[in-house]
Design a protein around this motif. Sequence first.
Motif, PDB file in Angstrom:
ATOM      1  N   CYS A   1       0.867  -1.197   0.000  1.00  0.00           N
ATOM      2  CA  CYS A   1       0.000   0.000   0.000  1.00  0.00           C
ATOM      3  C   CYS A   1       0.893   1.234   0.000  1.00  0.00           C
ATOM      4  CB  CYS A   1      -0.876   0.003   1.254  1.00  0.00           C
ATOM      5  SG  CYS A   1      -1.774   1.551   1.470  1.00  0.00           S
TER       6      CYS A   1
ATOM      7  N   CYS B   1       0.081   3.331   3.482  1.00  0.00           N
ATOM      8  CA  CYS B   1       0.519   2.895   4.829  1.00  0.00           C
ATOM      9  C   CYS B   1       1.673   1.903   4.773  1.00  0.00           C
ATOM     10  CB  CYS B   1      -0.662   2.294   5.572  1.00  0.00           C
ATOM     11  SG  CYS B   1      -1.204   0.696   4.922  1.00  0.00           S
TER      12      CYS B   1
ATOM     13  N   ALA C   1      -5.815  -2.406   5.315  1.00  0.00           N
ATOM     14  CA  ALA C   1      -5.281  -1.841   6.576  1.00  0.00           C
ATOM     15  C   ALA C   1      -5.723  -0.399   6.760  1.00  0.00           C
ATOM     16  CB  ALA C   1      -3.763  -1.919   6.568  1.00  0.00           C
ATOM     17  N   CYS C   2      -5.654   0.412   5.690  1.00  0.00           N
ATOM     18  CA  CYS C   2      -5.947   1.848   5.904  1.00  0.00           C
ATOM     19  C   CYS C   2      -7.029   2.375   4.974  1.00  0.00           C
ATOM     20  CB  CYS C   2      -4.651   2.654   5.695  1.00  0.00           C
ATOM     21  SG  CYS C   2      -4.189   2.827   3.945  1.00  0.00           S
TER      22      CYS C   2
HETATM   23 ZN    ZN Z   1      -2.848   1.041   3.435  1.00  0.00          ZN
END
Ligand code: ZN
Length: 252
Positions: free
Chosen positions: A129, A132, A155-156
């Motif tokens: 990513c 992040c 995750a983000c």
């Molecule tokens: Zn991310």
Amino acid sequence: MSTLIEAAVGDAAALLSRARSAVAFTGAGISQESGIPVYRGEGGLWTKFDPYKVAHIDTFRADPSQYWSYSREHRRTDARPNPAHEALAALERHGKLSGVITQNTDGLHQKAGSRRVIELHGSSHAVVCLDCETRFPRVDIDALNREHCPPNCPACGGRFLKPTVVMFGEALPGEALLEAQALAIAADVLLIVGSSLQVYPAAGIPRLARENRADLCIINAEPTPFDSFAAVLLQGKAGELLPAIVRAMGEG
Ligand code: ZN
Ligand code: APR
């Protein structure tokens, strides 16, 4: 196999047998017989798609869906190593090859058993990513991509999930390039398999090897810009020629 090709196979076998440090340099052509399309030459991907649209970092950052929709249609996940990959792994096992420098991101050299593989253009088997920096297995993101294209970062929530491959407009991984250059400088034979040798800085590796007096052995389906420098030149299919060379070396 014609007598001319048989003779060249014998020459390649002799060159590799007496090499102090032979290194392989591979391109998309070595995976063609595993069903993975090449980029240039007959039927190549770049004859059908604009690489700037589907494989350039600027386009990716502007609109990741161009890459992820292309990937959903064209990514081959079931490819298996072919006899050419297996031949290089056998040469390394028998101490006749110091390693493989590859432009490919398909991981087939490792699957075939090659241990020292330098991936100049990264690996398509992982995703990172850009927001992040979390990394994910490609299979997981491919599954997300089938549901929603382009996939969002688990995750983000970020939009820029990028395969860990070198896109056009990106620098090569420094460590891999340095290791490849060191191998090329130390090599006395560079076995070039399945590359059009048109993309730099990767194509600078054969040039570096030659400048350091390595003999070039080229196996390719079509002519390359380096053919006139080759000590041995074999035009044909890597999946046939490499196993023939290994047999001729008595390593088969
Ligand atoms: Zn991310
Ligand atoms: N055996 C041997 N050579 C083959 C075979 C085969 N079965 N099939 C195709 N070839 C040859 C083609 O004739 C061509 O010259 O393999 C070569 C592949 O060349 P490219 O498609 O240009 O692939 P490559 O040299 O690896 O490209 C370098 O360009 O687009 C970027 O990042 C991408 O890593 C890639 C880089």
